[in-house]
Design a protein around this motif. Structure first.
Motif, PDB file in Angstrom:
ATOM      1  N   HIS A  33       1.126  -1.238   0.222  1.00 38.36           N
ATOM      2  CA  HIS A  33       0.390   0.148   0.049  1.00 38.36           C
ATOM      3  C   HIS A  33       0.804   1.486  -0.190  1.00 38.36           C
ATOM      4  N   ALA A  34       1.626   1.654   0.515  1.00 40.35           N
ATOM      5  CA  ALA A  34       2.862   2.445   0.764  1.00 40.35           C
ATOM      6  C   ALA A  34       3.914   1.565   1.480  1.00 40.35           C
ATOM      7  N   TRP A  35       5.583   2.792   0.853  1.00 35.28           N
ATOM      8  CA  TRP A  35       7.237   2.629   1.186  1.00 35.28           C
ATOM      9  C   TRP A  35       7.436   3.389   1.559  1.00 35.28           C
ATOM     10  N   TYR A  36       8.552   3.344   2.544  1.00 32.11           N
ATOM     11  CA  TYR A  36       8.884   4.617   2.829  1.00 32.11           C
ATOM     12  C   TYR A  36      10.889   4.040   2.897  1.00 32.11           C
ATOM     13  N   GLY A  37      11.880   5.348   2.922  1.00 29.90           N
ATOM     14  CA  GLY A  37      12.716   4.834   2.991  1.00 29.90           C
ATOM     15  C   GLY A  37      13.732   5.527   4.093  1.00 29.90           C
ATOM     16  N   VAL A  38      14.454   4.036   5.813  1.00 30.67           N
ATOM     17  CA  VAL A  38      14.610   4.573   6.800  1.00 30.67           C
ATOM     18  C   VAL A  38      15.880   4.609   6.834  1.00 30.67           C
ATOM     19  N   ARG A  39      16.875   5.330   7.870  1.00 28.23           N
ATOM     20  CA  ARG A  39      17.756   6.033   7.847  1.00 28.23           C
ATOM     21  C   ARG A  39      18.544   6.487   6.398  1.00 28.23           C
ATOM     22  N   VAL A  40      18.272   7.214   5.750  1.00 27.41           N
ATOM     23  CA  VAL A  40      18.961   7.684   4.187  1.00 27.41           C
ATOM     24  C   VAL A  40      20.400   8.227   4.365  1.00 27.41           C
ATOM     25  N   PHE A  41      19.822   8.958   5.427  1.00 32.84           N
ATOM     26  CA  PHE A  41      21.559   9.784   5.634  1.00 32.84           C
ATOM     27  C   PHE A  41      21.912   9.731   6.689  1.00 32.84           C
ATOM     28  N   THR A  42      21.581   8.886   7.746  1.00 29.72           N
ATOM     29  CA  THR A  42      22.516   8.461   9.062  1.00 29.72           C
ATOM     30  C   THR A  42      22.474   7.393   9.540  1.00 29.72           C
ATOM     31  N   ASP A  43      22.429   6.748   8.577  1.00 32.98           N
ATOM     32  CA  ASP A  43      22.793   5.057   8.289  1.00 32.98           C
ATOM     33  C   ASP A  43      24.695   5.056   9.600  1.00 32.98           C
ATOM     34  N   THR A  44      25.708   5.750   9.028  1.00 30.52           N
ATOM     35  CA  THR A  44      27.313   5.577   9.385  1.00 30.52           C
ATOM     36  C   THR A  44      26.870   5.857  10.884  1.00 30.52           C
ATOM     37  N   ALA A  45      26.073   6.979  11.228  1.00 32.75           N
ATOM     38  CA  ALA A  45      26.090   7.479  12.549  1.00 32.75           C
ATOM     39  C   ALA A  45      26.631   6.222  13.549  1.00 32.75           C
ATOM     40  N   ALA A  46      27.078   6.249  14.869  1.00 35.89           N
ATOM     41  CA  ALA A  46      27.099   4.824  15.525  1.00 35.89           C
ATOM     42  C   ALA A  46      26.477   5.235  16.521  1.00 35.89           C
ATOM     43  N   ASP A  47      25.818   3.672  17.094  1.00 38.26           N
ATOM     44  CA  ASP A  47      24.685   3.524  17.800  1.00 38.26           C
ATOM     45  C   ASP A  47      24.636   4.164  19.124  1.00 38.26           C
ATOM     46  N   ASP A  48      25.861   4.719  19.819  1.00 37.03           N
ATOM     47  CA  ASP A  48      25.987   5.524  20.561  1.00 37.03           C
ATOM     48  C   ASP A  48      26.576   6.862  20.228  1.00 37.03           C
ATOM     49  N   ALA A  49      26.048   7.083  19.465  1.00 34.98           N
ATOM     50  CA  ALA A  49      26.705   9.121  19.145  1.00 34.98           C
ATOM     51  C   ALA A  49      25.654   9.923  19.379  1.00 34.98           C
ATOM     52  N   PRO A  50      26.110  10.667  20.880  1.00 37.35           N
ATOM     53  CA  PRO A  50      24.884  12.154  21.076  1.00 37.35           C
ATOM     54  C   PRO A  50      24.769  12.496  20.466  1.00 37.35           C
ATOM     55  N   VAL A  51      22.852  13.605  21.199  1.00 41.62           N
ATOM     56  CA  VAL A  51      22.202  13.418  20.598  1.00 41.62           C
ATOM     57  C   VAL A  51      22.461  14.972  19.680  1.00 41.62           C
ATOM     58  N   PRO A  52      22.431  15.500  18.598  1.00 45.89           N
ATOM     59  CA  PRO A  52      22.630  16.268  18.027  1.00 45.89           C
ATOM     60  C   PRO A  52      21.547  17.631  18.185  1.00 45.89           C
ATOM     61  N   ASP A  53      22.180  18.655  18.680  1.00 40.62           N
ATOM     62  CA  ASP A  53      21.154  20.230  19.081  1.00 40.62           C
ATOM     63  C   ASP A  53      19.896  19.787  18.035  1.00 40.62           C
ATOM     64  N   ASP A  54      20.919  20.029  16.349  1.00 38.22           N
ATOM     65  CA  ASP A  54      19.360  19.908  15.526  1.00 38.22           C
ATOM     66  C   ASP A  54      19.008  19.392  15.582  1.00 38.22           C
ATOM     67  N   ILE A  55      18.584  18.123  16.335  1.00 43.06           N
ATOM     68  CA  ILE A  55      17.340  16.837  16.277  1.00 43.06           C
ATOM     69  C   ILE A  55      16.580  17.014  15.530  1.00 43.06           C
ATOM     70  N   ASP A  56      15.746  18.072  15.561  1.00 43.15           N
ATOM     71  CA  ASP A  56      14.531  18.846  14.827  1.00 43.15           C
ATOM     72  C   ASP A  56      14.600  18.568  13.695  1.00 43.15           C
ATOM     73  N   SER A  57      15.436  19.498  12.390  1.00 40.79           N
ATOM     74  CA  SER A  57      16.346  19.408  11.795  1.00 40.79           C
ATOM     75  C   SER A  57      16.562  17.955  10.501  1.00 40.79           C
ATOM     76  N   LEU A  58      17.615  17.333  11.250  1.00 45.74           N
ATOM     77  CA  LEU A  58      18.180  15.616  11.388  1.00 45.74           C
ATOM     78  C   LEU A  58      16.595  15.301  11.088  1.00 45.74           C
ATOM     79  N   LEU A  59      15.154  15.013  11.579  1.00 48.05           N
ATOM     80  CA  LEU A  59      14.197  14.407  11.697  1.00 48.05           C
ATOM     81  C   LEU A  59      13.708  14.952  10.421  1.00 48.05           C
ATOM     82  N   ALA A  60      13.888  15.886  10.767  1.00 51.14           N
ATOM     83  CA  ALA A  60      12.666  16.959   9.421  1.00 51.14           C
ATOM     84  C   ALA A  60      12.966  16.221   7.947  1.00 51.14           C
ATOM     85  N   VAL A  61      14.806  16.386   8.277  1.00 48.72           N
ATOM     86  CA  VAL A  61      15.510  15.612   6.612  1.00 48.72           C
ATOM     87  C   VAL A  61      15.328  13.981   6.649  1.00 48.72           C
TER      88      VAL A  61
END
Length: 233
Positions: free
Chosen positions: A181-209
């Motif tokens: 019915h529908a499909w999406y991509g997940v982790r387009v730009f963030t796949d190389t981020a480490a699992d324990d990477a700190p949450v960036p200050d601009d997290i809202d912008s990251l999520l929007a992108v």
């Protein structure tokens, strides 16, 4: 991808309807608990004892009403026919499970059988059409060349697993009576981020992108993960 799932639920069911949800391979129960908090009746199915213990501990901290709406069961997603009657659920989640299953078609057919007519089957899988992206972005050129011609890969836990190609899954969903019915991509730009990477200050912008890219061609086609939603006919 929680927003994508909420969007599909809102588009399929009347506002306020309390849904019967099965979360196959629920892990620590994060998604299952989120849906129970939203008022749905959730069954979490998991075979890892450690994960079950974590999920039970998290559930024990919740108010009584939420505890009553969530059931945790030990079991394998390939045994849904043993545990549940046909048409038992309005929504079935199978997130991060298929990569560990050598032959996914029987499992998916079983999940479709426990869906009620009009029910939603939500899959989160490793994107077999983009396996060269991660090694390529890391500069592992030999690994990238190899990845073009396979659906096998080694995950971050060091396990040898498999990915799924969207075209093949689309055919499978059609064959089991729950066409895509529908499909999406997940982790387009963030796949190389480490699992324990700190949450960036601009997290809202990251999520929007990420949200925008996950809905937009050609970006979604090279995402690390695919979120596919089938609907039971």
């Amino acid at each position: 991808m929680a927003r994508q799932l909420d969007e599909q639920i809102a588009g399929r069911f009347p506002v306020g309807q309390r849904l019967r949800v099965l979360d196959v391979g629920m892990g620590q129960g994060t998604q299952a608990l989120r849906l129970a908090r939203a008022g749905h009746k959730v069954t979490g199915l998991e075979q890892d004892a450690t994960m079950i213990a974590v999920a039970r501990e998290a559930l024990a901290q919740e108010p009584e009403g939420i505890r009553e709406r969530m059931r945790i069961m030990e079991g394998d997603g390939r045994e849904t026919g043993v545990h549940f009657l046909p048409g038992s659920f309005d929504v079935v989640l199978c997130h991060g499970v298929l990569m560990y299953v050598e032959e996914p078609d029987p499992l998916l057919a079983g999940l479709a059988r426990v869906l009620a007519p009009g029910g939603l089957l939500s899959l989160l899988v490793r994107n077999g059409d983009a396996l060269a992206m991660r090694p390529g972005l890391y500069g592992d050129w030999a690994g990238a060349l190899t990845a073009f011609d396979t659906t096998a890969y080694r995950n971050r836990l060091g396990l040898d697993v498999r990915a799924d190609r969207r075209e093949a899954l689309t055919a499978t969903l059609a064959g089991i009576g729950a066409p895509l019915h529908a499909w999406y991509g997940v982790r387009v730009f963030t796949d190389t981020a480490a699992d324990d990477a700190p949450v960036p200050d601009d997290i809202d912008s990251l999520l929007a992108v990420e949200e925008r890219a996950g809905r937009t061609d050609p970006y979604r086609g090279v995402a690390a993960l695919l979120h596919l939603c089938g609907v039971r006919g």
